[in-house]
Design a protein around this motif. Structure first.
Motif, mmCIF file in Angstrom:
data_model
loop_
_atom_site.group_PDB
_atom_site.id
_atom_site.type_symbol
_atom_site.label_atom_id
_atom_site.label_comp_id
_atom_site.label_asym_id
_atom_site.label_seq_id
_atom_site.Cartn_x
_atom_site.Cartn_y
_atom_site.Cartn_z
ATOM 1 N N LYS A 1 -98.894 45.171 14.122
ATOM 2 C CA LYS A 1 -99.502 45.122 12.998
ATOM 3 C C LYS A 1 -99.037 46.403 12.011
ATOM 4 C CE LYS A 1 -103.376 42.672 15.192
ATOM 5 N NZ LYS A 1 -104.719 42.572 15.505
ATOM 6 N N ALA A 2 -97.786 46.515 11.981
ATOM 7 C CA ALA A 2 -97.395 47.576 11.250
ATOM 8 C C ALA A 2 -96.955 46.938 10.010
ATOM 9 C CB ALA A 2 -96.127 48.134 11.860
ATOM 10 N N PHE A 3 -98.078 47.048 8.704
ATOM 11 C CA PHE A 3 -98.043 46.126 7.831
ATOM 12 C C PHE A 3 -96.956 46.593 6.801
ATOM 13 C CE2 PHE A 3 -99.174 46.437 3.133
ATOM 14 C CZ PHE A 3 -98.881 45.143 2.887
ATOM 15 N N ALA A 4 -96.840 48.015 6.748
ATOM 16 C CA ALA A 4 -95.662 48.180 5.441
ATOM 17 C C ALA A 4 -94.354 48.096 5.982
ATOM 18 C CB ALA A 4 -95.844 49.967 5.409
ATOM 19 N N LEU A 5 -93.940 48.285 7.474
ATOM 20 C CA LEU A 5 -92.523 47.625 8.030
ATOM 21 C C LEU A 5 -92.452 46.464 7.919
ATOM 22 C CD1 LEU A 5 -90.081 48.711 9.370
ATOM 23 C CD2 LEU A 5 -91.400 48.727 11.606
#
Length: 258
Positions: free
Chosen positions: A144-148
């Motif tokens: 859930k690493a949105f930016a990545l």
């Protein structure tokens, strides 16, 4: 006695041959906008030419604006190669009400075609690069690493464009890269508010990846199309819901004035 009307064949200069080779490498994506070129010694060895001939070729490309040099810092591919959509135009387009849907429609046409040709033309090296990108995308999704994930989403689609081996298609998409990155980031931010939608997007990326790896061109084209239609439909529904909420708030303000 017959006269010879044939002139002497002019041999191309070594520097011109090197220049064409460098241009091809840039067009094909071996060197990307903003990337630093390898040192002169390495390039000269790769092309099996003298360093003065290489230097002459590089100077010609600098004069044409394809490359630029930094004092004591090497030679780079021009940043302007991928910026056909300059900031003023991008800002103007972004303010247009239908911009979001127009660019998704445009992406559908281009990326469906890119997926089709990637399935037909991708090399083992292309598939290795695509697999690495896809695995990183899956990991970012699971964490859930949105930016990545947004960044890797862009890279995933661009890697498919590279694997299509069509320089016009590749550079059209590259010129949209800044716009595409902002678009995908915005789309994901909205879609990922719903876990089910986020997982559907990941499933669609998986289907697209698998079709390309299997060499199934029609399935790849359809997977890309299905993905972008899904994004467009969901964003349209979300915008309609937002409009309904705004209308409701205005009615409440009208019925309950201060």
């Amino acid at each position: 006695m017959e006269s010879n009307h044939f002139g002497r064949v002019k041999q191309p200069k070594i520097s011109d041959i090197i220049m064409k080779e460098l241009e091809s490498m840039i067009l094909e994506g071996s060197f990307t906008a903003g990337q630093k070129l390898p040192p002169e010694r390495e390039l000269a060895a790769r092309f099996e030419v003298s360093r003065p001939s290489l230097r002459e070729a590089i100077q010609k490309l600098i004069a044409r604006g394809v490359l630029f040099s930094r004092h004591g810092g090497g030679t780079y591919v021009s940043e302007q190669l991928g910026s056909s959509f300059a900031d003023p135009l991008q800002d103007l387009l972004s303010s247009h009400d239908e911009f979001l849907y127009d660019q998704l429609e445009f992406r559908d046409a281009l990326e469906s075609l890119a997926a089709y040709y990637a399935a037909l033309r991708s090399t083992d090296a292309d598939k290795t690069k695509l697999t690495q990108c896809f695995n990183q995308l899956v990991e970012a999704n699971q964490n859930k690493a949105f930016a990545l994930e947004a960044k890797l989403d862009v890279e995933f689609h661009m890697t498919i464009a590279e694997a299509a081996h069509n320089v016009v298609l590749l550079h059209t998409l590259r010129s949209l890269h800044a716009m595409l990155a902002k678009s995908i980031s915005s789309n994901l931010r909205n879609l990922f508010e719903k876990q089910a939608a986020r997982q559907r997007v990941m499933e669609q990326h998986t289907n697209l990846y698998q079709a390309i790896m299997d060499g199934n061109a029609e399935a790849a084209r359809m997977a890309a199309h299905t993905h972008l239609v899904f994004v467009e439909d969901n964003l349209l529904k979300m915008r309609q819901e937002e409009t309904r909420i705004q209308r409701s708030l205005r009615r409440n303000e009208h019925q309950n004035p201060l």
